[in-house]
Design a protein around this motif. Sequence first.
Motif, PDB file in Angstrom:
ATOM      1  N   GLN A  41     -18.189  -6.800  -3.499  1.00 56.57           N
ATOM      2  CA  GLN A  41     -17.259  -7.831  -3.964  1.00 56.57           C
ATOM      3  C   GLN A  41     -15.818  -7.339  -3.906  1.00 56.57           C
ATOM      4  O   GLN A  41     -14.914  -8.081  -3.511  1.00 56.57           O
ATOM      5  CB  GLN A  41     -17.637  -8.254  -5.384  1.00 56.57           C
ATOM      6  CG  GLN A  41     -18.969  -8.975  -5.475  1.00 56.57           C
ATOM      7  CD  GLN A  41     -19.369  -9.266  -6.900  1.00 56.57           C
ATOM      8  OE1 GLN A  41     -18.992  -8.543  -7.831  1.00 56.57           O
ATOM      9  NE2 GLN A  41     -20.141 -10.333  -7.098  1.00 56.57           N
ATOM     10  N   ARG A  44     -14.738  -7.427  -0.256  1.00 59.39           N
ATOM     11  CA  ARG A  44     -14.405  -8.765   0.226  1.00 59.39           C
ATOM     12  C   ARG A  44     -13.051  -9.237  -0.292  1.00 59.39           C
ATOM     13  O   ARG A  44     -12.273  -9.853   0.442  1.00 59.39           O
ATOM     14  CB  ARG A  44     -15.510  -9.742  -0.174  1.00 59.39           C
ATOM     15  CG  ARG A  44     -16.820  -9.552   0.590  1.00 59.39           C
ATOM     16  CD  ARG A  44     -17.914 -10.455   0.035  1.00 59.39           C
ATOM     17  NE  ARG A  44     -19.155 -10.279   0.777  1.00 59.39           N
ATOM     18  CZ  ARG A  44     -20.297 -10.866   0.438  1.00 59.39           C
ATOM     19  NH1 ARG A  44     -20.340 -11.673  -0.637  1.00 59.39           N
ATOM     20  NH2 ARG A  44     -21.393 -10.669   1.151  1.00 59.39           N
ATOM     21  N   ARG A  45     -12.752  -8.946  -1.564  1.00 58.63           N
ATOM     22  CA  ARG A  45     -11.450  -9.346  -2.113  1.00 58.63           C
ATOM     23  C   ARG A  45     -10.313  -8.604  -1.430  1.00 58.63           C
ATOM     24  O   ARG A  45      -9.255  -9.175  -1.146  1.00 58.63           O
ATOM     25  CB  ARG A  45     -11.427  -9.097  -3.631  1.00 58.63           C
ATOM     26  CG  ARG A  45     -12.212 -10.094  -4.439  1.00 58.63           C
ATOM     27  CD  ARG A  45     -11.759 -10.069  -5.887  1.00 58.63           C
ATOM     28  NE  ARG A  45     -11.911  -8.732  -6.459  1.00 58.63           N
ATOM     29  CZ  ARG A  45     -13.004  -8.329  -7.117  1.00 58.63           C
ATOM     30  NH1 ARG A  45     -14.033  -9.151  -7.261  1.00 58.63           N
ATOM     31  NH2 ARG A  45     -13.053  -7.114  -7.626  1.00 58.63           N
ATOM     32  N   LYS A  47     -10.241  -7.318   1.637  1.00 58.42           N
ATOM     33  CA  LYS A  47     -10.055  -7.809   3.002  1.00 58.42           C
ATOM     34  C   LYS A  47      -9.489  -9.226   3.022  1.00 58.42           C
ATOM     35  O   LYS A  47      -8.662  -9.550   3.874  1.00 58.42           O
ATOM     36  CB  LYS A  47     -11.386  -7.765   3.757  1.00 58.42           C
ATOM     37  CG  LYS A  47     -11.801  -6.370   4.193  1.00 58.42           C
ATOM     38  CD  LYS A  47     -13.012  -6.414   5.097  1.00 58.42           C
ATOM     39  CE  LYS A  47     -13.337  -5.034   5.641  1.00 58.42           C
ATOM     40  NZ  LYS A  47     -14.505  -5.056   6.560  1.00 58.42           N
ATOM     41  N   SER A  48      -9.943 -10.067   2.094  1.00 55.01           N
ATOM     42  CA  SER A  48      -9.446 -11.442   2.078  1.00 55.01           C
ATOM     43  C   SER A  48      -7.960 -11.495   1.753  1.00 55.01           C
ATOM     44  O   SER A  48      -7.256 -12.394   2.229  1.00 55.01           O
ATOM     45  CB  SER A  48     -10.233 -12.271   1.061  1.00 55.01           C
ATOM     46  OG  SER A  48     -10.043 -11.755  -0.257  1.00 55.01           O
ATOM     47  N   HIS A  49      -7.457 -10.533   0.958  1.00 53.84           N
ATOM     48  CA  HIS A  49      -6.037 -10.528   0.630  1.00 53.84           C
ATOM     49  C   HIS A  49      -5.200  -9.895   1.739  1.00 53.84           C
ATOM     50  O   HIS A  49      -4.192 -10.462   2.164  1.00 53.84           O
ATOM     51  CB  HIS A  49      -5.801  -9.777  -0.679  1.00 53.84           C
ATOM     52  CG  HIS A  49      -4.353  -9.599  -1.004  1.00 53.84           C
ATOM     53  ND1 HIS A  49      -3.549 -10.647  -1.399  1.00 53.84           N
ATOM     54  CD2 HIS A  49      -3.556  -8.502  -0.965  1.00 53.84           C
ATOM     55  CE1 HIS A  49      -2.314 -10.204  -1.584  1.00 53.84           C
ATOM     56  NE2 HIS A  49      -2.293  -8.911  -1.332  1.00 53.84           N
ATOM     57  N   ARG A  52      -5.347 -12.040   5.106  1.00 52.92           N
ATOM     58  CA  ARG A  52      -5.130 -13.482   5.050  1.00 52.92           C
ATOM     59  C   ARG A  52      -4.023 -13.867   6.041  1.00 52.92           C
ATOM     60  O   ARG A  52      -3.040 -13.138   6.202  1.00 52.92           O
ATOM     61  CB  ARG A  52      -4.739 -13.902   3.635  1.00 52.92           C
ATOM     62  CG  ARG A  52      -3.358 -13.449   3.201  1.00 52.92           C
ATOM     63  CD  ARG A  52      -3.117 -13.724   1.729  1.00 52.92           C
ATOM     64  NE  ARG A  52      -1.745 -13.488   1.329  1.00 52.92           N
ATOM     65  CZ  ARG A  52      -1.244 -12.308   1.039  1.00 52.92           C
ATOM     66  NH1 ARG A  52      -2.028 -11.229   1.110  1.00 52.92           N
ATOM     67  NH2 ARG A  52       0.016 -12.170   0.692  1.00 52.92           N
ATOM     68  N   CYS A 155      -3.190  -9.018  -5.665  1.00 52.72           N
ATOM     69  CA  CYS A 155      -3.375 -10.442  -5.915  1.00 52.72           C
ATOM     70  C   CYS A 155      -2.396 -10.985  -6.954  1.00 52.72           C
ATOM     71  O   CYS A 155      -2.435 -12.168  -7.274  1.00 52.72           O
ATOM     72  CB  CYS A 155      -4.814 -10.695  -6.377  1.00 52.72           C
ATOM     73  SG  CYS A 155      -6.066 -10.170  -5.178  1.00 52.72           S
TER      74      CYS A 155
END
Length: 323
Positions: A41, A44-45, A47-49, A52, A155
């Motif tokens: 988890q 994933r956070r 990489k997603s940040h 993006r 984030c």
Amino acid sequence: MARNMYGPGVRMGNWNEDIYLEEEIMKDFLEKREKGQLLIQRNRRLKSHLLRPMQLSVTEDGYVHFGDSVMLVNPDHPEAQADQFLTGDLSLCLTPDEVTAHLSDRFELPCGLSASPTRSPVGRNTFTVLRADREAIGQVLRFGQSFRLGITLGCEDQMVYLSSDLRTLLRSAKKSWLQEVFLTDEDSFLNCWQAAHPDPELRLEWEGLPVPANTRVLINHCHTNRGLAVHRYLFLRTYFGKEAEVAAHTHLDSHRVERPRNHWMLVTGSPRKEASSMLDVPEPRVERAPAPGPSDRRRAHQGEGVVEGGAVPGSQPPEQVLE
């Protein structure tokens, strides 16, 4: 060969303790999954940040302005001093430490940097041009003017700045041991930079003029007077793969001219929908006029002007020659 096939299901030995231990492990796993603390988890956070998609600023007059979102790209060039090196355009990217990024949602500061072959604007390679002395948005960035390069970290939309400091025994680049470049949230003179023209003969003439976008420039550190450089032959194993080292050092050739390692482009967005940046826009084709033939040279030597379609530059009609 005999193998021990006994498990907690076979009630021998400390079977009750093994069952309780498995239950505790499952409870701990479910609790971490609900709180989002599992390694996958966090991965994933992160990489997603950092990956993006971002929107670069589109310049209307062809210059870089304060408040613009740009990419710092080192143009493609061969390395004559090394056999193996990264090819293509390399963009300056944020590179967090892999271990600390997985253990906490916050990035450890100061944070590292590297050069990646990523050509698309994403969260880890999109910088904002900021003024060093006071807040100003929309004004044109000029050669010799101090500015900052900030990037959003984490984030929580925390702004960190591209910085550098003198080399010490405890702080230096990982591979070359030169002056280190890093990201920090401290607002100080260590994150002030200046743009300069790559040609030394034109550098004084361009002082004070607007910095053009998508054109080669030099980015020098104000405090140490070192140029931002990419070492394509020094590889770093990062969280996103093999990338090149970035340091603050001015590489000069035999003519005292900065090498392509110190060349950068402040890449802006493209007005076209199919292109995310000006790197994806193809260069316009330049049609060259046909070279003059032997008959054109003979007529030009005799003083006869060549008419439409084959005019020779510098030729004059016979009556103008006689005058």
